[in-house]
Design an enzyme around this catalytic site. Sequence first.
Site, short mmCIF file in Angstrom:
data_model
loop_
_atom_site.label_atom_id
_atom_site.label_comp_id
_atom_site.label_asym_id
_atom_site.label_seq_id
_atom_site.Cartn_x
_atom_site.Cartn_y
_atom_site.Cartn_z
N SER A 370 0.81 -1.23 0.00
CA SER A 370 0.00 0.00 0.00
C SER A 370 0.83 1.27 0.00
O SER A 370 0.32 2.35 -0.29
CB SER A 370 -0.95 0.02 1.21
OG SER A 370 -0.22 0.09 2.42
N LYS A 407 0.15 4.71 6.96
CA LYS A 407 -0.43 5.49 5.86
C LYS A 407 -0.01 6.95 5.98
O LYS A 407 0.44 7.40 7.04
CB LYS A 407 -1.96 5.43 5.88
CG LYS A 407 -2.55 4.06 5.64
CD LYS A 407 -2.37 3.59 4.22
CE LYS A 407 -3.07 2.27 3.95
NZ LYS A 407 -2.44 1.14 4.65
#
Length: 453
Positions: A370, A407
């Site tokens: 990711s 993230k």
Amino acid sequence: MKTDTPCRPAHSPCEGGYVWGIIDTDSEFYKAEFFCWNEGSWSIESKLEGTDERGTFYFPTKKFCHRSDIVAVDIKLYDGHISKPQIDNSIGCENYYSIYSNITYPADWDQQEKEIEKLALEIKRLVAENKVVHLYPLAPIPTLIRLGFELQSNSKILIHQYDRMKNRWVYDSADETISVRVTEKARGSSGLVVKVSTSVQIDDASILKTFPLEQFDTVEFVTDPISIGCPLYNNGVNTIVNSVINYLNKNQSKYNSIFLFAAIPAGLSVELGRKMLKSIYSNVHLYNYSSGIYEEAFILNPIEKNIESHIENVVFAPEYSKNIIYLPIAGDVACGNISEAIESSIELFPVSRSILSSGDYYYLRAKGDSMVNAGIEEGDLVLIKYQNTANDGEIVVARVESETTLKRMFHDSSRKRIILRAENDSYRDQEYSDVDIQGVAVKVIKSLNPSRS
């Protein structure tokens, strides 16, 4: 000002009513809206003399003397201060506070660094007091990038730029169509030269007089058009800053040092510095152009980057080992609490003390794809500074809904939402009302054998 005042205006059939009004203290008009109670409900009263069909009545009034929350910060180091009429015109009012930079010029870089830090602290204090801060900069490019680096992007500041052609300061009053051409040249170096040309085209011959350009990897950002003071307006500034920062965010972890040469306007200089987050960027060398040559002015966040990637069974010399400490690897941490993972960790990995500032640190082993566009791949070790707050744009370890994820974080203040964004176009943004920040990423150590993760 809002007033809810029962009234019975002359020549009105209303049984009673109220007036809702706004006084704009920076302009010379007053607006009032009239409502009346008529047959069991409130309705617009548009029959009064001077009101329009919406029940709105305008009339001129004098400006009010009041304590302003607006602050103009004059950072003009060339030819004295900015005239008040120019700032009046730029802000759109006359009632504001002014503070003036005491930064030394001509440039004494060591002295400037101390003065920049003091000015940044004052600006951040004003922002913390909810002041609307307007910056008016005209100073050397490294000075303003250094100031922006101290302010960081979470400071709410309006940065104006000087339009030489019209002799006025502007912010966001017009659109600009600007494109950016990016050219890379890889030489396998541990250092990256970054050239940004928007006002004039940077001449490599000028760099080569004092800097061994040909020994480093290079990336060049060139705008179309190139002209003095370009870009002027906020949307153009954002176009350039986003282009440069998006590239560097993805690539800076590959390099020990970044060498920045910029021919850009003042406002863009501040914004570029603000987007270079302290938790990510180190050893960024800023160069000033003067008399046909470049000289080094500042080094942003100077620290040593000398950790080898996944070196095992290394025997350090005694004089070197005292500078090495071992930090726990919290594992993949697909779920659970970071503190518990750190305490139960049986894996340690070395780090140079010179890389660390104050605070606590740990490693996190990356899992999944990711964050690949940020240079974080499966099996990499990510050095994390343990903290529970973060700036917009920083890569964070966040616990949400009993799971822990890595993230990039942003705040959407208008909707009161926190956005966690992957660095992979295959993943959608995740939005939450609240998250538990458990650290900020500082450095990536590449895995040479991902299959071992």
